[in-house]
Design an enzyme around this catalytic site. Structure first.
Site: not given
Length: 661
Positions: A355, A307, A154
């Site tokens: 996360e 994803e 990313e």
């Protein structure tokens, strides 16, 4: 290299996700082997955030643990998408190279303890990233389990440090050639900003008031080029040792720190991440938006969803759960629009770390859960779609998408904060999606003649060559909708003089905008056809165009709001305000009718999403996704790949993939 080489290696479409076995122990690994077989997982992404384990100290690599997991997955029939872990340098790196930590515009230097704690321009970081990419490729480049290389994660985090300043100056010298040209481009005669030496030029750091807009735009362009260069360095280090395709997962939310067109050209296969920002039907529309954009970035080639989430919807300060059935519906929504499979973040929900609450294929509740049952159902569905590999999607409508225009609407000092590029892009796509039409995205300088209809929602910045390209498109018979605040500035962010937009486009539209008049927040302005405008209005004169709707009150009463110009064999439409959703949807429907473009399956209600993929041999597959709460009868029974038999009705929320002639 294409994604077809991946599907050949997998024996079908990809299904799986990010796998982090280093977070678990051997009993969990054994359970993972069993659960992956049950879910029909055939591709796992390894090593995305594993730099600290792979290189525990500078120059010393430890691959033994990764060897074991690759061999285990391979024995279990699961191929590997192997990542370079460069999105999160380990603590030892930042302590050894503190100058490689990112710096905010206000001068604050950040520390490790999160992800993306690096400056992309720091030489020590770039060297370390190339080294570990090369080391991984040397060890695993021809491993039989390896299907794909996954560089970084990313891209990209901005930095404003001294390394960035030095690199920025090198880039500016190459782009502008001299300080005189740079000063002219940035308009530095204003506010006494004229530069007399290159050392005076900095990144757009925190200032007392508005930053120089030309400086800000060039910095975005520079950073995008830096991202592409950093990716290519790792890719090339990998290619020395491996012939497997190389990609990076493009993050396509409401920010744009890369030139997605330029970066996509360097990828062997385009891969993207997608997380919706609203639940329900809005999430389904967001799936289509991102999928159409991913396909378009690859020039129509098959691409891969790297994803998605099983149950994560980012809605402001809340993370909402997805509805039952969304895992399958969203997965098929991506595959319908060209993806060669569907991967998730992540396989198993973390029990600790930043996360912990990000959803996963195996949730905290374990396999005896709705989420895992739906994951298994979805894996079985994807496994039945192997015959689609290599097929493509075609579209009759293009929405224009230019990173320069996006960045231009992000500079300081614009007349309204409601000139939101991403929102305008999304509204245009959503109106077409609601109309049942599959959409391509295209750059304003691309060849557009194959599209009967082109929509330009927010091209505030429009280059001379792009303006001429759009004029040529209309001249050649195309139907073009240009929306408000388009072509106000050239590629240097210099205002167009003599009226907006750029002269070649004005010719095709038959109008000239003389004055912009932003509306107050929440203010509405009524047009003569009963529709309502928001956010923006303009005073324009027609120069050959026909007025289709006019403003009805205030200073602009009687002035054109919506125009159409028959130019040569095409039509140039101009909309000088932001219509509300109902009015905009009606306008898009009218344009589709004028351009002769209809929904893929007009016999089905609009709540049924329909997209067709076609193979090179002429075979076709029609994806149907019922977004309504009622069953829908199909016009005639057809063979459904998901059930393996004929189907005549879509249940509420149900899906089908039909073979077509």
């Amino acid at each position: 290299m294409t994604t077809h080489s991946i599907t050949d290696r997998l024996g079908g479409l990809a299904f799986g996700g990010d796998y982090n076995p280093e977070q678990w122990d051997e009993p969990v690994w054994k359970e993972d082997d069993d659960l992956m077989r049950r879910a029909r997982v055939n591709l796992a992404t390894l090593g995305v955030f594993s730099w600290a384990l792979l290189e525990p100290e500078e120059g010393r690599y430890d691959f033994a643990w990764l060897d074991a997991h690759i061999e285990r997955l391979h024995a279990n029939g699961v191929a590997v998408d192997l990542a370079t872990p460069t999105a999160s340098p380990p603590p030892w790196f930042t302590l050894a190279h503190p100058d490689a930590l990112m710096v905010r515009p206000d001068g604050t230097r950040l520390v490790h303890g999160s992800r993306d704690t690096y400056c992309l321009t720091a030489p020590a970081y770039r060297d370390a990233a190339r080294r570990i990419a090369g080391a991984l490729a040397e060890r695993y480049g021809d491993h039989p389990a390896l299907a794909l290389w996954h560089v970084h994660n990313e891209y990209a985090t901005l930095c404003h440090c001294d390394h960035t300043a030095a690199s920025f100056r090198v880039w500016l010298r190459a782009r502008h050639g001299s300080l005189d040209i740079l000063n002219e481009a940035w308009g530095t005669a204003f506010w006494s900003q004229r530069y007399t030496s290159w050392e005076q030029v900095l990144p757009p750091r925190a200032t007392n008031w508005h930053k120089n807009p030309g400086q800000d735009l060039d910095f975005r362009r520079f950073w995008a080029d830096e991202v592409t260069a950093a990716f290519c360095e790792q890719r090339d280090a990998i290619r020395v040792h491996s012939d497997r395709p190389v990609t990076t997962n493009l993050m396509l939310p409401a920010y744009q720190n890369t030139d997605v067109w330029a970066l996509a050209r360097e990828l062997d296969v385009v891969t993207v991440d997608q997380y919706p920002g609203a639940p329900g039907l809005a999430a389904a529309a967001d799936v289509a938006f991102h999928a159409d954009r991913a396909r378009s970035l690859g020039g129509g080639r098959p691409w891969l969803l790297m994803e998605q989430s099983t149950s994560t919807v980012y809605d402001g300060d809340r993370v909402l759960a997805k509805d039952p059935g969304d895992i399958l519906r969203h997965t098929l929504g991506h595959i319908a629009r060209g993806s060669e499979g569907a991967l998730f973040f992540q396989w198993r929900q973390s029990r600790a770390g930043a996360e912990t609450w990000h959803s996963a294929m195996v949730p905290h509740a374990g396999p005896d859960s709705r989420i895992f049952r739906e994951v298994t159902q979805t894996g079985e569905a994807v496994a039945r779609l192997g015959e689609l590999a290599g097929s493509t999607v075609s579209a009759s409508v293009a929405v224009l998408h230019d990173p320069d225009a996006w960045w231009a609407l992000g500079v300081d000092g614009l007349p309204s904060s409601e000139l939101d590029y991403h929102a305008a892009l999304g509204r245009a796509h959503r109106a077409l999606w609601d109309a049942g039409v599959t959409v391509d995205f295209a750059h304003p300088e691309h060849e557009l003649s194959r599209y009967p209809l082109v929509v330009a929602p927010a091209l505030f910045l429009l280059s001379d060559s792009a303006a001429e390209n759009l004029r040529r498109y209309v001249d050649g018979g195309g139907t073009l909708l240009v929306q408000h605040a388009t072509g106000y500035v050239d590629e240097r962010l210099h205002a167009r003089l003599g009226g907006y937009p750029a002269a070649p486009l004005r010719e095709a539209l038959g109008i000239r905008v003389e004055e912009y008049r932003p509306l107050r927040r929440g203010e509405r302005i009524t047009l003569s056809d009963g529709t309502q405008g928001t956010a923006w209005s303009e005073s324009l004169r027609t120069e050959g165009a026909q007025t289709l709707a006019a403003y009805t009150h205030g200073m602009l009463a009687g002035s054109p709001a919506l125009t159409r110009h028959r130019f040569s064999t095409g039509q140039g439409w101009y909309l000088s305000t932001q219509l509300d959703d109902t009015g905009y949807g009606a306008l898009v429907a009218r344009l589709l009718d004028e351009a002769g473009v209809g929904p893929a399956t007009p016999s089905l209600p609009p709540q049924v999403e329909a997209v067709t993929r076609r193979g090179p041999d002429g075979r076709g597959w029609r994806f149907l996704i019922n977004h309504s709460a009622e069953p829908v009868s199909l016009p005639e029974p057809a063979h459904d790949l998901l059930t393996g038999g004929p189907v005549s009705e879509l249940p509420a929320g149900g899906c089908a993939v039909l073979r077509t002639a």
